[in-house]
Scaffold this motif. Structure first.
Motif: not given
Length: 657
Positions: A229-254
């Motif tokens: 479904t379009t809605t769940v597909a969008s939610v999944t892409r947003i979830r994936s982006a936030l996962t990557f953002a989490t690792h990016t934030f803490f990696h950049d902070k050491g």
């Protein structure tokens, strides 16, 4: 099986031939081109016989009965004055779906929409064609002309199946009727408004999705299909982006990424509902014959096995049996020693499952913060990202049995440092979603919450208010006239009314001064509602709020006590609509205070011996927090139930794949 259809064309009635139509083979029906909505059943006409309603004397020959067993609809499901089954009975059965699936029924109704399709056609073989030359010499006059093989160019095959959506006015849903071309002229069935009387077999399509928008409650029952479904597909892409953002934030902070265990002997919060891990149950879910064994049972076994060893020694007849009995006795003694040591340490009687995989009780992890502390006290700043489990049987839109958490621990830090890090991390996620998920966020704004994108953008630039628990309680008391009592919980629901039904808009108007308190609360002495923290963020501040210094009774045993002895150095970051999304604290580094809290809460001290060791050898002030990642996705997308943002949600009695 016999099948009859009565056709009334809205434009021009057509009369069939007086001779009955006979076919040599049974037609086959396919429905690969059609996807059904869950509320649409499928009725297939199978045998080639059609009776025109214009001329009912078209054929006087009786139908030949089918050799296969047939099931007809029960008489109580038919229309009162005819054999016709009302479509509502098929599409909206009162006792569950699929009641008439496989039954032979007669239905009537009007065509709402139609389309034609084709069966799979065989590839035609090359055909031979004979031609004559226009100019032929006399000597070749009697000679046959040469044959040329010309491959035929297949044209589009005529439609062989038609799909009709039929309604009889008994319900909103429609019945899909599949008709083979061998049964009736398809052109007569296509016009909208054509009236049909059809006899056939009710089928049920197993594919749950359709062009219609399905409610999220329906999609939860088919979590393996809902990513389409379009809605769940969008939610999944947003979830994936936030996962990557989490690792990016803490990696950049050491920060270092540490994988904490999922199976543990420690209750991370002391009083939570846990899933116990064991292997002593059979396939039927019952405990194996080895059973639960206590220390007394083991001691009795030691006595019996000792007597057996002495008896074998006296007989001196079987040296091999004696060696085996001695080894068995030695293992039993070891098991007895282990159980005795555990009972001495816990000062309580505990059950041990003999033959279990682990030597002591183990659970699925509730929190990884305690394990992270051991790495923070050696490596500095660390974080972990993984699933956590709670055996909570309550139905909730904010919590399920398995949820993913981002957990952080920082050495040489206090409560204020943890609050600042949580503030920056939360805003980083909001900014990342706005900048990197613009297309999906625009879709969620159109489909779910019109203000979602602008709300996220405002989170980035807003200043998060920080108030103490007492200040939050005072604001609730001032607005609603309730009594200020130390220890009142700020509940996790938006508003819970106890004695009256007051809408959210009324409360907002009262806050804005548009109506008097007497109009909202006619009885001043009555406690009307329990307020929660998300109300403060949604109405009072209209922004995220950090509430800190909670009563110690509201927080886990490991949270550092403040100097007043009543409050704990803990905080919650609360956002509008979703509520608490981050919880954090400064950990208690004083071993005597930690010992006192464990004893005060009657926790099994042996579970936390390893944790207390960190205070004995090189302790340091440290703090941290945990973010409910699923709740962050819920807040980002604007949805209202966390089960709709988790790929495969697990809740009480619901784990079907």
């Amino acid at each position: 099986m016999a099948s009859r259809e009565s056709i009334i064309a809205p434009q021009e009635p057509k009369i069939t031939s007086q001779e009955p139509k006979t076919m040599s083979e049974e037609p086959k029906t396919t429905s690969q081109e059609s996807k059904l909505a869950p509320e649409e059943s499928n009725l297939t006409s199978q045998e080639p016989k059609m009776i025109s309603q214009v001329s009912k004397s078209a054929s006087q020959e009786p139908n030949t009965p089918s050799q296969e067993p047939e099931t007809t609809a029960p008489s109580n499901l038919r229309s009162k004055y005819s054999d016709r089954v009302v479509l509502k009975t098929i599409l909206e059965p009162s006792d569950g779906r699929g009641r008439l699936a496989g039954d032979r029924v007669v239905v009537g109704g009007w065509v709402k929409s139609s389309k034609q399709g084709n069966k799979e056609a065989a590839v035609p073989e090359p055909q031979k064609q004979t031609t004559e030359a226009s100019n032929v010499s006399p000597r070749h006059k009697d000679s046959p002309c040469r044959e040329k093989v010309v491959p035929a160019i297949p044209g589009p095959p005529p439609p062989s199946v038609t799909y009709l959506l039929v309604s009889d006015g008994s319900c909103v849903a429609s019945l899909k009727v599949v008709v083979d071309a061998s049964i009736a002229p398809l052109s007569q069935l296509l016009p909208i408004g054509t009236c049909l009387l059809v006899e056939g077999t009710v089928g049920q399509d197993q594919y749950p999705l359709s062009k219609k928008r399905l409610p999220f409650e329906t999609l939860r029952d088919c979590s393996h299909f809902r990513p389409r479904t379009t809605t769940v597909a969008s939610v999944t892409r947003i979830r994936s982006a936030l996962t990557f953002a989490t690792h990016t934030f803490f990696h950049d902070k050491g920060f270092l990424d540490v994988h904490v265990p999922i199976i543990t002997t420690t209750d991370g919060e002391g009083v939570s509902e846990k899933f116990q891990v064991t292997t002593v149950f059979g396939k039927d879910g019952r405990q194996k014959d080895s059973g639960g064994v206590t220390l007394e049972v083991i001691k009795d076994a030691v006595i019996q096995k000792s007597n057996l060893v002495e008896e074998l020694k006296r007989s001196e007849s079987n040296r091999e049996a004696l060696d085996s009995a001695i080894m068995d006795l030695r293992k039993t003694n070891q098991l007895a020693s282990q159980l005795e040591a555990k009972e001495k340490r816990s000062n309580q009687h505990r059950t041990f499952f003999y033959g279990d995989f682990f030597s002591q009780q183990t659970y699925l992890s509730v929190s990884g913060l305690l394990h992270l502390e051991s790495y923070a006290c050696a490596l500095g700043n660390v974080f972990s990202f993984g699933p956590r489990f709670r055996a909570d049987r309550k139905e909730s839109a904010e919590r399920v049995a398995e949820m993913w958490m981002v957990e952080v621990q920082m050495a040489f830090s206090q409560l204020e440092d943890a609050m600042n890090c949580a503030d920056e991390y939360f805003k980083f996620l909001c900014k990342w979603a706005v900048e990197n998920c613009s297309e999906d966020m625009d879709f969620m704004s159109k489909r779910v919450d019109k203000s979602r994108s602008s709300r996220l953008a405002s989170m980035v630039s807003s200043s998060i208010e920080k108030i103490t628990y007492m200040e939050a309680l005072e604001k609730v008391a001032d607005i609603f006239g309730i009594k200020q009592e130390w220890g009142i919980s700020l509940t996790p629901e938006h508003l819970r009314y106890a004695q009256c039904d007051v809408s959210y808009a009324y409360i907002h108007d009262q806050i804005s001064g548009k109506m008097g308190r007497e109009a909202l609360f006619p009885n001043p002495g009555t406690y009307y509602m329990l307020m929660d923290d998300s109300y403060l963020a949604e109405v009072v501040y209209n922004n995220p709020v950090i509430i800190y210094n909670y009563p110690k009774e509201h927080k886990p045993f490991y949270v550092r006590l403040n100097d007043d002895g009543k409050t704990a150095a803990a905080f919650d970051l609360v956002v509008p609509k979703t509520g608490t999304i981050i919880s954090g604290s400064q950990s208690e580094e004083r071993i005597e205070m930690l010992d006192a809290r464990i004893e005060e809460l009657h926790l099994p001290r042996e579970q936390y011996d390893w944790y207390l060791d960190l205070r004995k050898h090189g302790t340091v002030e440290h703090s941290g927090f945990s973010l409910g990642f699923d709740l962050m996705v819920l807040f980002t997308t604007g949805l209202s139930d966390v089960r709709d943002v988790i790929p495969f949600p697990r809740s009480y009695l619901k784990a079907n794949n």
